[in-house]
Scaffold this active site. Sequence first.
Site, PDB file in Angstrom:
ATOM      1  N   SER A   1      48.772  44.043  42.745  1.00  0.00           N
ATOM      2  CA  SER A   1      47.820  44.274  41.660  1.00  0.00           C
ATOM      3  C   SER A   1      48.373  45.142  40.535  1.00  0.00           C
ATOM      4  O   SER A   1      47.886  45.057  39.415  1.00  0.00           O
ATOM      5  CB  SER A   1      46.528  44.882  42.207  1.00  0.00           C
ATOM      6  OG  SER A   1      46.798  46.007  42.993  1.00  0.00           O
TER       7      SER A   1
ATOM      8  N   HIS B   1      44.275  38.400  42.901  1.00  0.00           N
ATOM      9  CA  HIS B   1      44.789  38.054  41.565  1.00  0.00           C
ATOM     10  C   HIS B   1      45.373  36.648  41.492  1.00  0.00           C
ATOM     11  O   HIS B   1      45.871  36.251  40.452  1.00  0.00           O
ATOM     12  CB  HIS B   1      45.820  39.085  41.118  1.00  0.00           C
ATOM     13  CG  HIS B   1      45.272  40.470  41.129  1.00  0.00           C
ATOM     14  ND1 HIS B   1      44.484  40.971  40.119  1.00  0.00           N
ATOM     15  CD2 HIS B   1      45.340  41.446  42.064  1.00  0.00           C
ATOM     16  CE1 HIS B   1      44.120  42.200  40.421  1.00  0.00           C
ATOM     17  NE2 HIS B   1      44.622  42.518  41.596  1.00  0.00           N
TER      18      HIS B   1
ATOM     19  N   LYS C   1      37.238  38.745  39.478  1.00  0.00           N
ATOM     20  CA  LYS C   1      38.389  38.733  38.571  1.00  0.00           C
ATOM     21  C   LYS C   1      38.424  37.387  37.850  1.00  0.00           C
ATOM     22  O   LYS C   1      37.577  37.155  36.990  1.00  0.00           O
ATOM     23  CB  LYS C   1      39.633  39.103  39.359  1.00  0.00           C
ATOM     24  CG  LYS C   1      39.562  40.597  39.709  1.00  0.00           C
ATOM     25  CD  LYS C   1      40.525  41.096  40.719  1.00  0.00           C
ATOM     26  CE  LYS C   1      40.283  42.600  40.904  1.00  0.00           C
ATOM     27  NZ  LYS C   1      40.785  43.126  42.153  1.00  0.00           N
TER      28      LYS C   1
HETATM   29  C1  LIG Z   1      40.354  44.274  42.948  1.00  0.00           C
HETATM   30  C2  LIG Z   1      41.040  44.150  44.251  1.00  0.00           C
HETATM   31  C3  LIG Z   1      40.337  44.279  45.456  1.00  0.00           C
HETATM   32  C4  LIG Z   1      38.896  44.696  45.499  1.00  0.00           C
HETATM   33  O1  LIG Z   1      38.061  43.691  45.084  1.00  0.00           O
HETATM   34  P1  LIG Z   1      36.634  44.074  44.471  1.00  0.00           P
HETATM   35  O2  LIG Z   1      35.863  42.818  44.507  1.00  0.00           O
HETATM   36  O3  LIG Z   1      36.912  44.577  43.102  1.00  0.00           O
HETATM   37  O4  LIG Z   1      36.054  45.134  45.356  1.00  0.00           O
HETATM   38  C5  LIG Z   1      41.015  44.044  46.632  1.00  0.00           C
HETATM   39  N1  LIG Z   1      42.328  43.735  46.635  1.00  0.00           N
HETATM   40  C6  LIG Z   1      43.038  43.650  45.495  1.00  0.00           C
HETATM   41  C7  LIG Z   1      44.492  43.310  45.567  1.00  0.00           C
HETATM   42  C8  LIG Z   1      42.423  43.868  44.274  1.00  0.00           C
HETATM   43  O5  LIG Z   1      43.124  43.819  43.154  1.00  0.00           O
END
Ligand SMILES: *Cc1c(COP(=O)(O)O)cnc(C)c1O
Length: 399
Positions: A193, A221, A253
Amino acid sequence: MPASLLPNVPASSLENRLRTELTVLDELGLRRRRRVLETPCGREVTVDGQKLLNFASNDYLGLAGDPHLAAALAAGAGQWGAGSGAAHLVSGHMQAHEDLEQALATFVGFPRVLSFATGYLANIAVTPTFAGRGAAVFADKLNHASLIDAMQLAKAQGAEVHRYAHNDMAALARLLEKSSASSKLIVTDAVFSMDGDLAPLNELFALAEAHDAWLVIDDAHGFGVLGPHGEGSLAHCQLPYHPRLLLMGTLGKAAGVGGAFVAGSDIAIDYLLNCGRGYIFTTAAPPAIACALQASLSLIAAGDNLRARLQAHIAQLRAGLAGLPWTLLPSETAIQPLIVGDNQAALQLADALRQRGLWTPAIRPPTVPKGSARLRISLSAGHTADDLERLITALKELA
Ligand SMILES: *Cc1c(COP(=O)(O)O)cnc(C)c1O
């Protein structure tokens, strides 16, 4: 109650300690403050009355502000009301949730899917559920904080935990060989991330096969972005479903709404539903969210043009930033980190860009390792080529 009416009590020792720690964070350039957006998530947002080109969101396909999703959300609320009323196992699991799980399972090509209100929660549920006493967890050092917290929960239950250097398959193989645990779980981000690079999923899967381990993949992602039609990182790596695989994807996302899912075999998902504390002890997401996500899935599946635009933006940015004094990490994804190093220098660069109407957040420790503060440039199909040119020109001026 207005602050002036609050009783004037002396600070406790804990409060004094917190105040001191916040002051230290301030001095280190590590104190966080939120920016309040006055407009919806999109390519341009308004903050403190200032219009900013938004390179800070994970809205990789530009769907968060898509009117189709807002309409599906509104229609879903009209049909299902606002709240689910209970946890999934009590009375909160509605047809809207059920339909979404089926659609997600079909889309990612897995037998069964369980939906969660957030990705953090999904991750917190998975690792400790499948790795209790006698099990071992093997985790990449750059895994997302939620996976690290999940690993700590597994450890508290008596699992062995091991962290291997980022994407170091030889180190992982050595750890797997040495372990005599009765069951083994390899856990990794698919797209990291804060670095934007991919885990070597094919090699990870081969190691899982060789050591009778399961492979847990966090595709926060990759889902919606990678793969022939946005199916995610597994499809990108041509890894088909296998009962050794557990796939977590987030829906806030690229999918532009919120929530998450875990996909796996019938047995794995039924076990998670029965034993996953992070699944059992929390209220089901509002059903309208599931309705918005159905609309999002349709746009993702039909979104080859969006993904092509995003790829063009990635190529344009990388070509435009070549030769600048900061290191652009080797990423082929929408996450393009520009390493500055020093915390204050990263903040200053982000500030200078903000003065030019460009929002690229400075990411500092503990989110990234010490000495690797960076601008995390996040690209979206919602951007235009001109938007990217503005960012490239500004960074060249500031170099
Ligand atoms: C954003 C993210 C999460 C958490 O997801 P949310 O729905 O925002 O709680 C978990 N793992 C990774 C790699 C992320 O980037």
